[in-house]
Design an enzyme around this catalytic site. Structure first.
Site, PDB file in Angstrom:
ATOM      1  N   ARG A   1       0.753  -1.018   0.206  1.00 34.08           N
ATOM      2  CA  ARG A   1      -0.045  -0.067   0.126  1.00 34.08           C
ATOM      3  C   ARG A   1       1.168   1.659  -0.222  1.00 34.08           C
ATOM      4  O   ARG A   1       0.693   2.265  -0.530  1.00 34.08           O
ATOM      5  CB  ARG A   1      -1.590  -0.022   1.164  1.00 34.08           C
ATOM      6  CG  ARG A   1      -1.822   0.771   0.792  1.00 34.08           C
ATOM      7  CD  ARG A   1      -2.381   1.040   2.462  1.00 34.08           C
ATOM      8  NE  ARG A   1      -3.620   2.012   2.626  1.00 34.08           N
ATOM      9  CZ  ARG A   1      -3.369   3.408   2.797  1.00 34.08           C
ATOM     10  NH1 ARG A   1      -2.416   4.155   2.538  1.00 34.08           N
ATOM     11  NH2 ARG A   1      -4.784   3.983   2.812  1.00 34.08           N
TER      12      ARG A   1
ATOM     13  N   TYR B   1     -23.724   5.883   1.132  1.00 30.62           N
ATOM     14  CA  TYR B   1     -22.059   6.089   1.057  1.00 30.62           C
ATOM     15  C   TYR B   1     -22.986   7.311   0.024  1.00 30.62           C
ATOM     16  O   TYR B   1     -22.371   8.477  -0.079  1.00 30.62           O
ATOM     17  CB  TYR B   1     -21.393   5.468   0.189  1.00 30.62           C
ATOM     18  CG  TYR B   1     -21.050   4.265   1.545  1.00 30.62           C
ATOM     19  CD1 TYR B   1     -19.726   4.786   2.831  1.00 30.62           C
ATOM     20  CD2 TYR B   1     -21.545   3.180   2.169  1.00 30.62           C
ATOM     21  CE1 TYR B   1     -19.372   4.049   3.961  1.00 30.62           C
ATOM     22  CE2 TYR B   1     -20.914   2.575   3.557  1.00 30.62           C
ATOM     23  CZ  TYR B   1     -20.342   2.330   3.695  1.00 30.62           C
ATOM     24  OH  TYR B   1     -19.639   1.777   4.849  1.00 30.62           O
TER      25      TYR B   1
END
Ligand code: CP3
Length: 343
Positions: free
Chosen positions: A37, A151
């Site tokens: 990441r 969302y």
């Protein structure tokens, strides 16, 4: 017969030990995930860089030998592909531009445009289909329309999905148009994942538990049923896992209502209850409480065995009730696997 135990359980076979994978198995509890990441720079770049997304998908397979790999991506890529702005605030979570008016909705792209944004995800799937061990099943996924809409309407995660419930009450036509758009986009997205090599798809309805009465049928069951039917019409034999989290007693009868091969359950119901009320309908996935992978010890071993034992009379895929958390100890996953596989 296939050597993929996950596909066998989905086809209705009772297996001992049951196949196992865990939600969020590629995640921040793994040091190798954090390293990749960091290499990607940020979470969305990781999702959209096929080599790196495939790498983090494979990491938990190498470390633990899970029976399934789940494509590394996020349910919020679909809103982004429909034209919403999306970013992640470190330590807080996702943020999106909001959909609360007809004008906001009219500015969204048509469902058929989603491939433009999502094609790197299909490339990730193609890499994984080549690189996974032959006994490991590849799961594709998307968010369910209601959860994705919560969302898109609020622009962030909300404890009670208040803004989405408010829009549903105030402008039902707009709310339903948004759910329809997400449903159409999701069918195209999942179908493209299957064409790229996903062998199973899972529909995550993380906030289904806040839909009550007829709303549960209209906005959790019906969209999942529509997606499932469209995918199975196009890809005969494709297994579908539905995960309406927090459904409680409403888990009973859902295999038939949705047309899904497997219902994933959270730990709001016991495995014993699920064996009696859900497993007669087909394969059940779940449902060890995720906090046990933080605390570990004999309680983890005992509770793992309890879930395995309770669901041993029918088709079962071992999993958690919700995703593994960043504070979980990677060693506890070995402890859990030994309790499942080592007897
Ligand atoms: O390993 C896997 O399970 C596959 C990948 C996957 C992710 N998200 C990666 C991810 C899957 C299947 C999801 C699903 C998802 N995403 C859901 C449904 C399941 C659930 O947990 O209820 C939801 C609601 C989302 C939306 C989302 N994505 C939120 C709310 C957050 C922030 C919270 C958090 O955990 O940080 C994300 C970010 C996210 N998605 C991470 C991962 C590994 C953490 C990002 C990071 O590395 O910082």
């Amino acid at each position: 017969m296939t050597n993929k135990t996950l596909l066998r359980a989905l086809a209705g076979e009772t297996l001992s030990p049951p196949p196992v994978w865990i939600m969020r198995q590629a995640g921040r509890y793994l040091p190798e995930y954090k390293a990749t990441r960091a290499e990607a720079g940020d979470f969305l770049s990781l999702c959209y860089t096929p080599d790196l997304a495939a790498e983090v998908t494979l990491q938990p397979i190498r470390r633990y030998g899970f029976d399934a790999a789940i494509l590394f991506a996020d349910i919020l890529l679909v809103p982004q592909a429909l034209g919403a702005d999306l970013w992640f605030v470190t330590g807080e979570g996702p943020r999106l531009s909001t959909i609360t008016t007809q004008a906001d909705f009219d500015a969204l792209k048509p469902a058929s445009d989603v491939h433009e944004t999502l094609s790197p995800v299909y490339e990730t799937v193609r890499i994984l289909a080549r690189e996974l061990p032959s006994e490991t099943t590849l799961i594709g996924f998307a968010g369910a329309p209601w959860t994705v809409a919560t969302y898109m309407i609020a622009g962030q995660g909300t404890p009670d999905q208040g803004p989405a419930h408010a829009l549903k009450a105030e402008n039902r036509a707009l709310f339903e148009a948004l759910l329809d758009r997400i449903t159409e986009a999701t069918i195209l997205y999942l179908s493209a994942q299957v064409e790229a090599g996903a062998e199973v798809v899972k529909i995550f309805d993380s906030w289904a538990g806040s839909l009550e009465g007829d709303d549960f049928r209209r906005y959790a069951v019906e969209p999942a049923a529509r997606i499932t039917k469209a995918l199975k019409d196009k890809h005969p034999g494709l297994p579908v896992i539905a995960f309406p989290r927090g459904a409680g007693e409403k888990y009973e009868g859902l295999h038939a209502a949705i047309g899904a091969d497997c219902i994933a359950i959270d730990d709001g119901v016991t495995a014993d209850w699920a064996a009696k009320h859900v497993q007669p309908g087909g394969c059940v996935q779940g449902n060890l409480p995720n906090h046990l992978l933080v605390t570990g010890g004999q309680e983890l071993v005992a509770e793992t065995r309890k879930v395995v034992e309770a669901l041993s009379g029918g088709p079962h895929i071992f999993n958690l009730g919700h995703g593994i958390t960043p504070d979980a100890d990677p060693e506890n996953v070995h402890l859990m696997l030994n309790a499942i596989r080592g007897g």
